[in-house]
Design a protein around this motif. Structure first.
Motif, PDB file in Angstrom:
ATOM      1  N   ARG A  27      -8.046   8.473  10.488  1.00  0.00           N
ATOM      2  CA  ARG A  27      -7.710   9.776   9.426  1.00  0.00           C
ATOM      3  C   ARG A  27      -7.647   8.854   7.891  1.00  0.00           C
ATOM      4  O   ARG A  27      -8.053   7.785   7.766  1.00  0.00           O
ATOM      5  N   LYS A  28      -7.864   9.697   6.437  1.00  0.00           N
ATOM      6  CA  LYS A  28      -7.906  10.104   5.659  1.00  0.00           C
ATOM      7  C   LYS A  28      -6.654   9.528   5.223  1.00  0.00           C
ATOM      8  O   LYS A  28      -6.059  11.318   4.944  1.00  0.00           O
ATOM      9  N   LEU A  29      -5.802   9.095   3.299  1.00  0.00           N
ATOM     10  CA  LEU A  29      -4.656   9.071   3.087  1.00  0.00           C
ATOM     11  C   LEU A  29      -5.329  10.257   1.744  1.00  0.00           C
ATOM     12  O   LEU A  29      -5.570   8.834   1.668  1.00  0.00           O
ATOM     13  N   LEU A  30      -4.583  10.708   1.647  1.00  0.00           N
ATOM     14  CA  LEU A  30      -4.946  10.854  -0.278  1.00  0.00           C
ATOM     15  C   LEU A  30      -3.721  10.832  -1.129  1.00  0.00           C
ATOM     16  O   LEU A  30      -2.429  11.661  -0.179  1.00  0.00           O
ATOM     17  N   THR A  31      -3.478  11.004  -2.125  1.00  0.00           N
ATOM     18  CA  THR A  31      -2.704  10.716  -2.614  1.00  0.00           C
ATOM     19  C   THR A  31      -2.154  11.092  -3.925  1.00  0.00           C
ATOM     20  O   THR A  31      -4.051  11.594  -4.287  1.00  0.00           O
ATOM     21  N   ALA A  32      -1.611  11.296  -4.876  1.00  0.00           N
ATOM     22  CA  ALA A  32      -1.600  11.981  -6.054  1.00  0.00           C
ATOM     23  C   ALA A  32      -0.513  12.834  -6.880  1.00  0.00           C
ATOM     24  O   ALA A  32       0.647  12.250  -6.118  1.00  0.00           O
ATOM     25  N   THR A  33      -0.713  12.443  -7.487  1.00  0.00           N
ATOM     26  CA  THR A  33       0.838  12.337  -8.942  1.00  0.00           C
ATOM     27  C   THR A  33      -0.016  12.949  -9.809  1.00  0.00           C
ATOM     28  O   THR A  33      -0.250  13.630 -10.565  1.00  0.00           O
ATOM     29  N   HIS A  38       1.293   7.593 -11.587  1.00  0.00           N
ATOM     30  CA  HIS A  38       0.973   5.930 -11.295  1.00  0.00           C
ATOM     31  C   HIS A  38       1.261   4.915 -11.997  1.00  0.00           C
ATOM     32  O   HIS A  38       1.371   3.948 -11.450  1.00  0.00           O
ATOM     33  N   ALA A  39       1.436   5.100 -13.401  1.00  0.00           N
ATOM     34  CA  ALA A  39       2.171   3.750 -14.125  1.00  0.00           C
ATOM     35  C   ALA A  39       3.550   3.689 -14.124  1.00  0.00           C
ATOM     36  O   ALA A  39       3.785   2.591 -14.764  1.00  0.00           O
ATOM     37  N   ARG A  40       3.880   4.739 -13.092  1.00  0.00           N
ATOM     38  CA  ARG A  40       5.520   4.150 -13.431  1.00  0.00           C
ATOM     39  C   ARG A  40       5.771   3.579 -11.915  1.00  0.00           C
ATOM     40  O   ARG A  40       5.527   3.192 -10.723  1.00  0.00           O
ATOM     41  N   PRO A  41       6.696   2.526 -11.911  1.00  0.00           N
ATOM     42  CA  PRO A  41       7.374   1.530 -10.713  1.00  0.00           C
ATOM     43  C   PRO A  41       7.403   2.127  -9.995  1.00  0.00           C
ATOM     44  O   PRO A  41       6.634   1.578  -9.220  1.00  0.00           O
ATOM     45  N   ALA A  42       8.102   2.671  -9.911  1.00  0.00           N
ATOM     46  CA  ALA A  42       8.553   3.353  -8.103  1.00  0.00           C
ATOM     47  C   ALA A  42       6.916   4.258  -7.818  1.00  0.00           C
ATOM     48  O   ALA A  42       7.156   3.189  -6.424  1.00  0.00           O
ATOM     49  N   VAL A  43       6.521   5.003  -8.929  1.00  0.00           N
ATOM     50  CA  VAL A  43       5.488   5.378  -7.907  1.00  0.00           C
ATOM     51  C   VAL A  43       4.173   4.208  -7.815  1.00  0.00           C
ATOM     52  O   VAL A  43       3.608   3.959  -6.799  1.00  0.00           O
ATOM     53  N   ALA A  45       4.708   1.474  -6.694  1.00  0.00           N
ATOM     54  CA  ALA A  45       5.513   0.379  -5.484  1.00  0.00           C
ATOM     55  C   ALA A  45       4.623   1.198  -4.384  1.00  0.00           C
ATOM     56  O   ALA A  45       4.207   0.690  -3.734  1.00  0.00           O
ATOM     57  N   ALA A  46       5.375   2.259  -4.824  1.00  0.00           N
ATOM     58  CA  ALA A  46       4.582   2.747  -2.797  1.00  0.00           C
ATOM     59  C   ALA A  46       3.459   3.193  -3.091  1.00  0.00           C
ATOM     60  O   ALA A  46       3.428   3.144  -1.822  1.00  0.00           O
ATOM     61  N   LEU A  47       3.336   3.564  -3.740  1.00  0.00           N
ATOM     62  CA  LEU A  47       1.452   3.351  -3.776  1.00  0.00           C
ATOM     63  C   LEU A  47       0.402   2.271  -3.745  1.00  0.00           C
ATOM     64  O   LEU A  47      -0.169   2.210  -2.145  1.00  0.00           O
ATOM     65  N   LYS A  48       1.043   1.104  -4.153  1.00  0.00           N
ATOM     66  CA  LYS A  48       1.071  -0.206  -3.685  1.00  0.00           C
ATOM     67  C   LYS A  48       0.788  -0.899  -1.632  1.00  0.00           C
ATOM     68  O   LYS A  48       0.190  -1.486  -1.084  1.00  0.00           O
ATOM     69  N   GLU A  49       2.705  -0.224  -1.549  1.00  0.00           N
ATOM     70  CA  GLU A  49       2.913   0.019   0.064  1.00  0.00           C
ATOM     71  C   GLU A  49       2.039   0.555   0.877  1.00  0.00           C
ATOM     72  O   GLU A  49       1.999   0.043   2.111  1.00  0.00           O
ATOM     73  N   LEU A  50       1.379   1.861   0.205  1.00  0.00           N
ATOM     74  CA  LEU A  50       0.837   2.724   1.199  1.00  0.00           C
ATOM     75  C   LEU A  50      -0.482   1.658   1.265  1.00  0.00           C
ATOM     76  O   LEU A  50      -0.992   1.530   2.638  1.00  0.00           O
ATOM     77  N   ARG A  51      -1.010   1.343   0.227  1.00  0.00           N
ATOM     78  CA  ARG A  51      -2.594   0.937   0.338  1.00  0.00           C
ATOM     79  C   ARG A  51      -2.101  -0.284   1.474  1.00  0.00           C
ATOM     80  O   ARG A  51      -3.248  -0.788   1.857  1.00  0.00           O
ATOM     81  N   GLU A  52      -1.140  -0.778   1.235  1.00  0.00           N
ATOM     82  CA  GLU A  52      -1.089  -2.273   2.070  1.00  0.00           C
ATOM     83  C   GLU A  52      -1.262  -1.662   3.797  1.00  0.00           C
ATOM     84  O   GLU A  52      -1.412  -2.282   4.883  1.00  0.00           O
TER      85      GLU A  52
END
Length: 59
Positions: A27-33, A38-43, A45-52
């Protein structure tokens, strides 16, 4: 056609049939904000977790 995780609850009255995938589907995981989101701390952090976690997630 859509890929639906096994744990997803399917409403019984919908005309949906599950068919097991053979081989090794991927699968390919796509995100959108929102713009600048993407500069907001919570977002961020969430994107970092998804990448990991995404590369090791089992469907």
């Amino acid at each position: 056609m859509a890929l639906i995780p096994r744990l997803a609850h399917l409403t019984p009255h919908l005309p949906i049939t599950r068919v097991r995938c053979s081989g090794h589907p991927h699968r390919k995981l796509l995100t959108a904000t929102r713009g600048g989101g993407h500069a907001r701390p919570a977002v961020r952090a969430a994107l970092k977790e998804l990448r990991e976690l995404a590369p090791t997630a089992v469907a």
